[in-house]
Design an enzyme around this catalytic site. Sequence first.
Site, PDB file in Angstrom:
ATOM      1  N   LYS A  98      -1.762   0.478 -24.899  1.00 21.04           N
ATOM      2  CA  LYS A  98      -2.133   0.346 -26.321  1.00 21.04           C
ATOM      3  C   LYS A  98      -0.845   0.417 -27.142  1.00 21.04           C
ATOM      4  O   LYS A  98       0.006  -0.443 -26.986  1.00 21.04           O
ATOM      5  CB  LYS A  98      -3.180   1.399 -26.672  1.00 21.04           C
ATOM      6  CG  LYS A  98      -4.491   1.190 -25.877  1.00 21.04           C
ATOM      7  CD  LYS A  98      -5.585   2.132 -26.280  1.00 21.04           C
ATOM      8  CE  LYS A  98      -6.882   1.828 -25.569  1.00 21.04           C
ATOM      9  NZ  LYS A  98      -7.128   2.692 -24.401  1.00 21.04           N
ATOM     10  N   THR A 132      -3.822   5.964 -21.735  1.00 22.44           N
ATOM     11  CA  THR A 132      -3.625   4.648 -21.137  1.00 22.44           C
ATOM     12  C   THR A 132      -2.185   4.245 -21.441  1.00 22.44           C
ATOM     13  O   THR A 132      -1.494   4.895 -22.240  1.00 22.44           O
ATOM     14  CB  THR A 132      -4.588   3.597 -21.718  1.00 22.44           C
ATOM     15  OG1 THR A 132      -4.485   3.623 -23.137  1.00 22.44           O
ATOM     16  CG2 THR A 132      -6.018   3.862 -21.305  1.00 22.44           C
ATOM     17  N   GLU A 184      -0.516   4.817  -0.324  1.00 21.35           N
ATOM     18  CA  GLU A 184      -1.349   6.027  -0.482  1.00 21.35           C
ATOM     19  C   GLU A 184      -0.500   7.282  -0.346  1.00 21.35           C
ATOM     20  O   GLU A 184       0.315   7.399   0.574  1.00 21.35           O
ATOM     21  CB  GLU A 184      -2.465   6.044   0.559  1.00 21.35           C
ATOM     22  CG  GLU A 184      -3.627   5.181   0.148  1.00 21.35           C
ATOM     23  CD  GLU A 184      -4.868   5.390   0.995  1.00 21.35           C
ATOM     24  OE1 GLU A 184      -4.911   6.342   1.791  1.00 21.35           O
ATOM     25  OE2 GLU A 184      -5.788   4.582   0.852  1.00 21.35           O
ATOM     26  N   ARG A 200      -1.748  -2.495 -18.205  1.00 22.38           N
ATOM     27  CA  ARG A 200      -2.994  -1.722 -18.257  1.00 22.38           C
ATOM     28  C   ARG A 200      -2.973  -0.676 -17.149  1.00 22.38           C
ATOM     29  O   ARG A 200      -2.922  -1.016 -15.965  1.00 22.38           O
ATOM     30  CB  ARG A 200      -4.192  -2.635 -18.056  1.00 22.38           C
ATOM     31  CG  ARG A 200      -4.311  -3.696 -19.110  1.00 22.38           C
ATOM     32  CD  ARG A 200      -5.613  -4.400 -18.998  1.00 22.38           C
ATOM     33  NE  ARG A 200      -6.653  -3.578 -19.534  1.00 22.38           N
ATOM     34  CZ  ARG A 200      -7.117  -3.685 -20.780  1.00 22.38           C
ATOM     35  NH1 ARG A 200      -6.629  -4.596 -21.590  1.00 22.38           N
ATOM     36  NH2 ARG A 200      -8.072  -2.907 -21.199  1.00 22.38           N
ATOM     37  N   TYR A 223       0.853  -1.198   0.000  1.00 23.27           N
ATOM     38  CA  TYR A 223       0.000   0.000   0.000  1.00 23.27           C
ATOM     39  C   TYR A 223       0.879   1.235   0.000  1.00 23.27           C
ATOM     40  O   TYR A 223       1.853   1.304   0.746  1.00 23.27           O
ATOM     41  CB  TYR A 223      -0.895   0.021   1.245  1.00 23.27           C
ATOM     42  CG  TYR A 223      -2.341  -0.187   0.887  1.00 23.27           C
ATOM     43  CD1 TYR A 223      -3.019   0.786   0.148  1.00 23.27           C
ATOM     44  CD2 TYR A 223      -3.021  -1.342   1.233  1.00 23.27           C
ATOM     45  CE1 TYR A 223      -4.343   0.602  -0.225  1.00 23.27           C
ATOM     46  CE2 TYR A 223      -4.337  -1.533   0.865  1.00 23.27           C
ATOM     47  CZ  TYR A 223      -4.997  -0.548   0.128  1.00 23.27           C
ATOM     48  OH  TYR A 223      -6.285  -0.731  -0.243  1.00 23.27           O
ATOM     49  N   ASP A 269      -6.749  13.345 -25.105  1.00 24.59           N
ATOM     50  CA  ASP A 269      -6.723  11.931 -24.718  1.00 24.59           C
ATOM     51  C   ASP A 269      -6.019  11.175 -25.849  1.00 24.59           C
ATOM     52  O   ASP A 269      -6.577  10.997 -26.931  1.00 24.59           O
ATOM     53  CB  ASP A 269      -8.164  11.432 -24.536  1.00 24.59           C
ATOM     54  CG  ASP A 269      -8.222   9.958 -24.158  1.00 24.59           C
ATOM     55  OD1 ASP A 269      -7.195   9.261 -24.274  1.00 24.59           O
ATOM     56  OD2 ASP A 269      -9.307   9.504 -23.756  1.00 24.59           O
TER      57      ASP A 269
HETATM   58  N1  DSN Z   1     -12.372   2.367 -26.111  1.00 25.94           N
HETATM   59  C1  DSN Z   1     -11.495   1.300 -25.862  1.00 25.94           C
HETATM   60  C2  DSN Z   1     -10.795   0.966 -27.121  1.00 25.94           C
HETATM   61  O1  DSN Z   1     -10.434   1.870 -27.862  1.00 25.94           O
HETATM   62  O2  DSN Z   1     -10.672  -0.202 -27.423  1.00 25.94           O
HETATM   63  C3  DSN Z   1     -10.683   1.674 -24.771  1.00 25.94           C
HETATM   64  O3  DSN Z   1     -11.483   2.155 -23.741  1.00 25.94           O
END
Ligand code: DSN
Length: 422
Positions: free
Chosen positions: A228, A225, A55, A234, A53, A199
Amino acid sequence: MKMTALKMYDPQIYELINQEEARQSGTLRMIPSENYVSKAVMEATGSCLTNKYAEGYPGKRYYEGQQVTDLIETLAIERGKKIFKADHCNVQAYSGSVANLAVYNGLIEPGDTLMGLSLTDGGHLTHGWKVSITSRIYKSVSYKVRPDTGLLDFNEIEDLAKKHKPKLIISGATAYPREIDFTKFEAIAKKVGAYHVSDIAHISGLVVAGIHMSPVPYSDVVSTTTHKTLRGPRGGLLLSKQEHADKIDKAIFPGQQGGPHMHTITAIAVALAEADTPEFMAYARQIVKNSKRLASKLMEVGFNLVTGGTDNHLILMDLRNRNIPGKKFAKALDRARIVTNYNTIPGDTAPPANPSGLRIGTPAITSRGMKEDQMDIIAGFMNRVAENIDNESVIEQVEKEALMLCSMFPIPEHFIIQHREN
Ligand code: DSN
């Protein structure tokens, strides 16, 4: 993977993990948001950091025993700042959705207006789509792409912004195959006094490699994220100008989250070091080369593509000229070991549960080492499935050939030739 304890204590889960590993190895994974991580990232994800943990933030924790976690999180932050050339980096968001919500929480007030790309035109749920909590907390206005070209229409975006006066404009997409000009979003946001948030979940690996324009100089905050094109575990990452650093950090913790997932942050640190290498740059370049080649071959065999091609890792197919619903095509391709997702296309009159499009991408197959020649083969597979959508024996034949292709490009364990200092 060697999982001797799991095999002993939970043979059923052990077996299911093995089955998933075999599936990932024996299919052409072409969902554009998926990838394969290196063994190093996988090991960090499965490490003892899951037990801790932490925090708070490095140097300001609410639990003791942070001698190592502080070092790891600081490394992740510094690596993130370096590769994205950002003033500030927060590595604690559990996911992209949580990261986006934290940006809104940090910058604007409930009831304020935010403006993002419509989900059906390639935006994300968290960009204010009607079923997302983001549209209940904030007033949401969606902009669209032009139905005739599939392209962002900056005149329309500006008109909408002037009319609705949003406090925050979000750029970025999950199904937009062209380069996004973040300078234009910045200019519109400035005109109406809105924050500009980008984003880049899908394209962050391309941004790091300099293949896609970076939004960092043109945005108040950038959200991504990590799993990808960036090819990490993730998780979520927030990059911001220094003036917003405190608000963003507080919005993540204690605003929305408790203890950060230190095993994920550890793996993010590994992935960010991997992304800071010439091998990663070559991989990112190859993603786009593959995507462009696949797009041109698909068009050659009679598929229509939204915007007529691609600049990035992603292709959005408009299946109306082939008279095949998106879901039916995705399911037939899945039987042929080509894993994709059905998707709406701009101006789609079909429902999202069975839309007129298919979204495909090249990150995962590029990570396996596939190049332009394999893209030609895959375009051929996809065309044969489309031409024989109700003929299972042809689909079975493609399935065998796809398995053979997979066997020639095993899932790599390592992407980087040697460890580098950073
Ligand atoms: N929207 C999803 C994707 O692009 O596969 C990710 O949240």
